[in-house]
Design an enzyme around this catalytic site. Structure first.
Site, short mmCIF file in Angstrom:
data_model
loop_
_atom_site.label_atom_id
_atom_site.label_comp_id
_atom_site.label_asym_id
_atom_site.label_seq_id
_atom_site.Cartn_x
_atom_site.Cartn_y
_atom_site.Cartn_z
CB ALA A 8 41.99 53.62 89.37
CG HIS A 34 46.21 47.52 89.76
ND1 HIS A 34 45.03 48.10 89.39
CD2 HIS A 34 47.17 48.12 89.02
CE1 HIS A 34 45.25 49.02 88.47
NE2 HIS A 34 46.55 49.05 88.22
CD GLN A 87 52.64 56.82 82.88
OE1 GLN A 87 53.50 56.69 83.73
NE2 GLN A 87 51.89 55.79 82.49
N GLY A 146 52.04 44.43 84.89
CA GLY A 146 51.04 43.64 84.17
C GLY A 146 51.41 43.51 82.70
NE ARG A 196 43.66 55.76 80.05
CZ ARG A 196 44.99 55.65 80.21
NH1 ARG A 196 45.56 54.47 80.12
NH2 ARG A 196 45.73 56.71 80.44
O1 PAF Z 1 51.32 50.79 84.19
C1 PAF Z 1 51.19 51.81 84.93
O2 PAF Z 1 50.28 51.90 85.77
C2 PAF Z 1 52.17 52.96 84.79
O3 PAF Z 1 52.55 53.14 83.47
C3 PAF Z 1 53.40 52.82 85.69
C4 PAF Z 1 54.23 51.61 85.34
C5 PAF Z 1 52.96 52.73 87.14
C6 PAF Z 1 54.30 54.05 85.54
O4 PAF Z 1 53.63 55.21 85.87
#
Ligand code: PAF
Length: 395
Positions: free
Chosen positions: A145, A150, A174, A260, A304
């Protein structure tokens, strides 16, 4: 800018094709063509230069025709060696200012997408073997996304290393019970197009079965830095992050990795893990945090944010504004506790449904502070509708 870049690309292609038709020695010798375009005035001077993709600093001065040193500010267009001999032509354009090289454009290059570990290993080996002098690899781990935040990481990665790999993996470990794992936006085709346009060399997009095969049983848990803030609100979250990031590091073995700073605590957890486990690829010093990218109204970019309705999106801008006000008061010498209570009230008054935390913490150890210690950072997590937003700012 888009039109200008398209024209630069067209100029580059035309020159290279012209040279190829002439059977120019450079083509016969297998050198890539590099155009140096001085931008004193409006592209006053166009040079075709022997060289190759991202020539070494020493080469630039010596090889520019016209008898001069390389200009202080220039656009440099490089033909990507890896494309030589194919029908496609790939170019990158770099802005050079006082010796600083910043990529401003990369034409479509053949990004490799791999979904299994053996293919990943092979692709990384091939990438590094292309040129022993330019074989450094940066990794930008993501959950997809992709937004401008990014892409800023990707551009910074391209500045720090010769090749950029991006991983996209929505990591189930996570996400807690009742969190947005199923709803988390998945848009691989769109993400992949964005990464190609940035000149990313490798997209690592494993499925859950490739990352956590049958029988998977190992967990990495980092105590201390993981304990407060999001660690307290989302039990197990940072175990999931540390575990998957450690696996991604071992799988890709990058020289540098970029994250980030919006997820400041995550970055602290990853650095702690890299230090504690003596990781070398990347070494803890090569784990870079990149400043938060914000929308014009100050809201930190986040995948999000896509969940927010237009009304919620408008109200969400209160978060960075109220944080700035709180920081100004703390800097003015007002006490932290009542200032943070005011911040919470302001968010609730603006339409946030809950404030998970609004805390002053040490930027490195993430230890709780009751006033500015010279290294303090303000961390806030607050919910608007069903969406949890986080932000952090230096005090
Ligand atoms: O920040 C994120 O997008 C995630 O927590 C990461 C570092 C890719 C780990 O899944």
């Amino acid at each position: 800018r888009g039109l200008c870049l398209q024209r630069l690309h067209a100029v580059a292609v035309a020159h290279v094709e012209h040279r190829a038709r002439q059977g120019h020695v450079a083509a016969a010798l297998g050198f890539g063509a590099v155009l140096a375009i001085a931008v004193e005035g409006a592209l006053a001077h166009v040079e075709i230069e022997r060289g190759d993709f991202r020539p070494l600093v020493g080469e630039r001065h010596g090889h520019v025709h016209g008898g001069g040193a390389f200009p202080g500010a220039a656009l440099f267009v490089g033909e990507d060696d890896t494309m030589r001999g194919s029908h496609e032509r790939a170019f990158s354009i770099w802005r050079v200012t006082l010796g600083q090289w910043t990529p401003v454009y990369r034409s479509l290059a053949p990004m490799q997408t791999v979904t299994t570990l053996p293919h990943l290993r092979q692709a990384v080996d091939e990438l590094r073997a292309r040129d022993s002098k330019r074989d450094t690899l940066a990794l930008v781990p993501t959950m997809g996304a992709l937004h401008e935040g990014h892409l800023t990481l990707v551009r910074e990665a391209a500045r720090l290393a010769d090749h950029v790999a991006v991983s996209i993996f929505v990591n189930p470990r996570q996400f807690g019970e009742g969190e947005d794992l199923d709803a988390y936006p998945r848009q691989l085709a769109e993400d992949s197009a964005k990464l190609k346009a940035e000149g990313v060399a490798l997209l690592w997009a494993p499925g859950p079965e490739a990352m956590y095969p049958e029988g998977y049983a190992t967990n990495i848990s980092v105590s201390g830095v993981s304990d407060g803030l999001c660690g307290a609100d989302r039990p197990g979250h940072f175990d999931g992050v540390a575990t998957v990031v450690c696996k991604l590091f071992n799988q890709v073995r990058p020289d540098v990795a970029l994250f980030g700073e919006k997820d400041w605590q995550q970055l602290a957890v990853i650095r702690r893990m890299a230090r504690d486990l003596d990781l070398t690829q990347p070494h803890v010093d090569a784990i870079h945090g990149v400043p938060i990218v914000r929308d014009p109204d100050g809201l930190a970019m986040s995948s999000r944010n896509a969940y927010l309705s237009p009304e919620q999106r408008a109200a969400a801008a209160t978060l960075p504004r109220a944080m700035d006000e709180a920081i100004a008061r703390i800097r003015d010498g007002q006490e932290a506790a009542p200032t943070l209570a005011m911040l919470e009230d302001e968010l609730l008054g603006a339409g946030f449904s809950r404030v998970d935390y609004a805390e002053l913490r040490d930027a490195d150890s993430i230890a709780l502070l009751d006033g500015d210690n010279g290294n303090a950072r303000l961390f806030v997590a607050a919910r608007i509708g069903g969406t949890r937003l986080i932000d952090n700012k230096a005090v």
